[in-house]
Design a protein around this motif. Structure first.
Motif, mmCIF file in Angstrom:
data_model
loop_
_atom_site.group_PDB
_atom_site.id
_atom_site.type_symbol
_atom_site.label_atom_id
_atom_site.label_comp_id
_atom_site.label_asym_id
_atom_site.label_seq_id
_atom_site.Cartn_x
_atom_site.Cartn_y
_atom_site.Cartn_z
ATOM 1 N N ILE A 85 0.855 -1.188 0.000
ATOM 2 C CA ILE A 85 0.000 0.000 0.000
ATOM 3 C C ILE A 85 0.887 1.233 0.000
ATOM 4 C CG2 ILE A 85 -1.814 1.251 1.241
ATOM 5 C CD1 ILE A 85 -2.612 -1.472 2.480
ATOM 6 N N ALA A 86 0.528 2.242 -0.819
ATOM 7 C CA ALA A 86 1.342 3.448 -0.958
ATOM 8 C C ALA A 86 0.511 4.692 -0.693
ATOM 9 C CB ALA A 86 1.943 3.508 -2.362
ATOM 10 N N VAL A 87 1.207 5.782 -0.344
ATOM 11 C CA VAL A 87 0.543 7.071 -0.176
ATOM 12 C C VAL A 87 -0.162 7.441 -1.488
ATOM 13 C CG1 VAL A 87 0.936 9.543 0.164
ATOM 14 C CG2 VAL A 87 2.128 7.875 1.604
ATOM 15 N N GLY A 88 -1.387 7.902 -1.372
ATOM 16 C CA GLY A 88 -2.181 8.266 -2.544
ATOM 17 C C GLY A 88 -3.131 7.188 -3.014
ATOM 18 N N ASP A 89 -2.976 5.978 -2.510
ATOM 19 C CA ASP A 89 -3.882 4.894 -2.902
ATOM 20 C C ASP A 89 -5.294 5.172 -2.395
ATOM 21 O OD1 ASP A 89 -1.812 3.534 -4.078
ATOM 22 O OD2 ASP A 89 -1.663 1.972 -2.534
ATOM 23 N N GLU A 90 -6.287 4.883 -3.237
ATOM 24 C CA GLU A 90 -7.687 4.930 -2.813
ATOM 25 C C GLU A 90 -8.051 3.550 -2.293
ATOM 26 O OE1 GLU A 90 -10.045 6.336 -6.073
ATOM 27 O OE2 GLU A 90 -9.263 8.378 -5.915
ATOM 28 N N VAL A 91 -8.546 3.500 -1.048
ATOM 29 C CA VAL A 91 -8.709 2.211 -0.384
ATOM 30 C C VAL A 91 -10.042 2.118 0.352
ATOM 31 C CG1 VAL A 91 -6.220 1.881 -0.080
ATOM 32 C CG2 VAL A 91 -7.546 3.043 1.718
ATOM 33 N N ILE A 92 -10.373 0.882 0.716
ATOM 34 C CA ILE A 92 -11.510 0.568 1.586
ATOM 35 C C ILE A 92 -10.930 -0.184 2.779
ATOM 36 C CG2 ILE A 92 -13.762 -0.544 1.750
ATOM 37 C CD1 ILE A 92 -13.812 -0.602 -1.340
ATOM 38 N N ALA A 93 -11.384 0.162 3.978
ATOM 39 C CA ALA A 93 -10.804 -0.455 5.162
ATOM 40 C C ALA A 93 -11.874 -0.813 6.177
ATOM 41 C CB ALA A 93 -9.779 0.476 5.802
ATOM 42 N N THR A 94 -11.617 -1.885 6.892
ATOM 43 C CA THR A 94 -12.391 -2.236 8.073
ATOM 44 C C THR A 94 -11.552 -1.819 9.275
ATOM 45 O OG1 THR A 94 -13.335 -4.132 6.918
ATOM 46 C CG2 THR A 94 -13.529 -4.106 9.308
ATOM 47 N N VAL A 95 -12.070 -0.889 10.068
ATOM 48 C CA VAL A 95 -11.259 -0.311 11.138
ATOM 49 C C VAL A 95 -12.150 0.197 12.259
ATOM 50 C CG1 VAL A 95 -11.219 1.908 9.909
ATOM 51 C CG2 VAL A 95 -9.494 1.441 11.661
ATOM 52 N N GLY A 96 -11.762 -0.048 13.492
ATOM 53 C CA GLY A 96 -12.489 0.525 14.611
ATOM 54 C C GLY A 96 -12.306 2.034 14.665
#
Length: 314
Positions: A85-96
């Motif tokens: 994963i790099a800076v600028g990536d568009e992502v989806i995350a599961t996170v509290g």
């Protein structure tokens, strides 16, 4: 600094507040994400409603489980399920603590957002979609099956129905008449719930129902499923925990006696995101709210008739 939502007490949406929080540098295997959208789930308000207890030592409670956004910083060895994963990536995350303007997440729970999936759908698909994929796996839905989906117009039910159609199954879905046209557009045969449901389903499927998926949790949904499906191992519910223990069908999720399906849900994105990107899966967005109006968003969801995902926009 970032802005985040917390519950400062146990109770209703009136206990929710916005606070300023520090954003630490991401550690090994972590990434920092500027949140563009955050999904709202019933589990979020159960955390502060008292449903899981009222231990004062757990206050304040950070809320939110799923986000979509842009990576702003990465720690060493930040490698997700799809690669580095790099800076600028568009992502989806599961996170509290996802109800925030910025979050830090472990890379193992961060996946790429397809470029042609908008932020709202990206933030809303993993939780309900993972549940839908789990339901189909638990009931072994495949080509040629006739499947009954209770609550087929709800967030989980609609995705389960569409995924079953995509897998080659014939799907009959219960919903109020106002939602029937939407179901037909998904390739689902709609039927109204209420007295006489079993007879209406039998009229549509005189050769029988192979599997039943319950996202409604009503006694009607359970009773009709038990009447029409011969193999109770192919009946699964995400809500009818008490009935499942008594009547011997599957129950999924985090409730008593339920199968959490951790591995299936964690990998559901591999099926969900390509279909969403290709326009073959519709995640209905019921309404969006600014982060500052989180109490109103929770009130809307708690009323139980959203008809799709609710999304917060920081």
């Amino acid at each position: 600094m970032a802005t985040a939502v917390v519950a400062t007490a146990y109770g209703g949406p009136e206990v929710l507040s916005l606070i300023d929080v520090d954003v630490p540098e991401p550690g090994p295997g972590d990434v920092t994400i500027a949140v563009r959208a955050a999904g709202v789930n019933p589990f979020d308000y159960k955390l502060y409603s008292g449903a899981f207890g009222t231990d004062p030592s757990k206050l304040p409670i950070r809320l939110g489980l799923e986000v979509a956004g842009v990576v702003t910083a990465v720690g060493p060895d930040a490698v997700g399920p799809a690669g580095p994963i790099a800076v600028g990536d568009e992502v989806i995350a599961t996170v509290g603590g996802g109800y925030a303007t910025t979050v830090t997440a472990n890379a193992s729970r961060v996946v790429p957002k397809p470029a042609d999936v908008d932020w709202k759908q990206a933030a809303g698909v993993l939780s309900v979609g993972g549940t839908a994929v789990h339901l189909l796996a638990a009931t072994a839905v495949g080509p040629g099956d006739t499947v009954l989906v209770h609550g087929a117009a709800g967030s989980v039910g609609a995705l389960a129905a569409q995924l079953a159609v995509a897998r080659g199954a014939r799907v009959i879905g219960t919903a109020s008449p106002s939602r029937h046209e939407r179901l037909r557009a998904y390739g689902v045969e709609p039927v109204a719930y209420g007295p006489g449901l079993a007879d209406r389903v039998k009229a549509l499927a005189p050769n029988g129902i192979d599997a039943a998926i319950d996202t409604a949790g009503t006694d009607e949904a359970v009773d009709v499923s038990l009447e029409l499906v011969a193999d109770r191992g192919r009946i699964a519910s995400i809500v009818a925990f008490g009935r499942a223990a008594a009547d011997g069908f599957k129950v999924l999720g985090q409730g008593p006696g339920a199968d959490p399906g951790t591995e299936i849900r964690a990998n559901a994105w591999r099926e969900l995101l390509p279909l969403l990107s290709a326009g073959k899966l519709d995640l209905a967005i019921a309404k969006t709210f600014p982060l500052a109006e989180v109490a109103a968003a929770h009130t809307f969801v708690m009323e139980g008739h959203a008809g799709g995902k609710v999304i917060l926009l920081p």
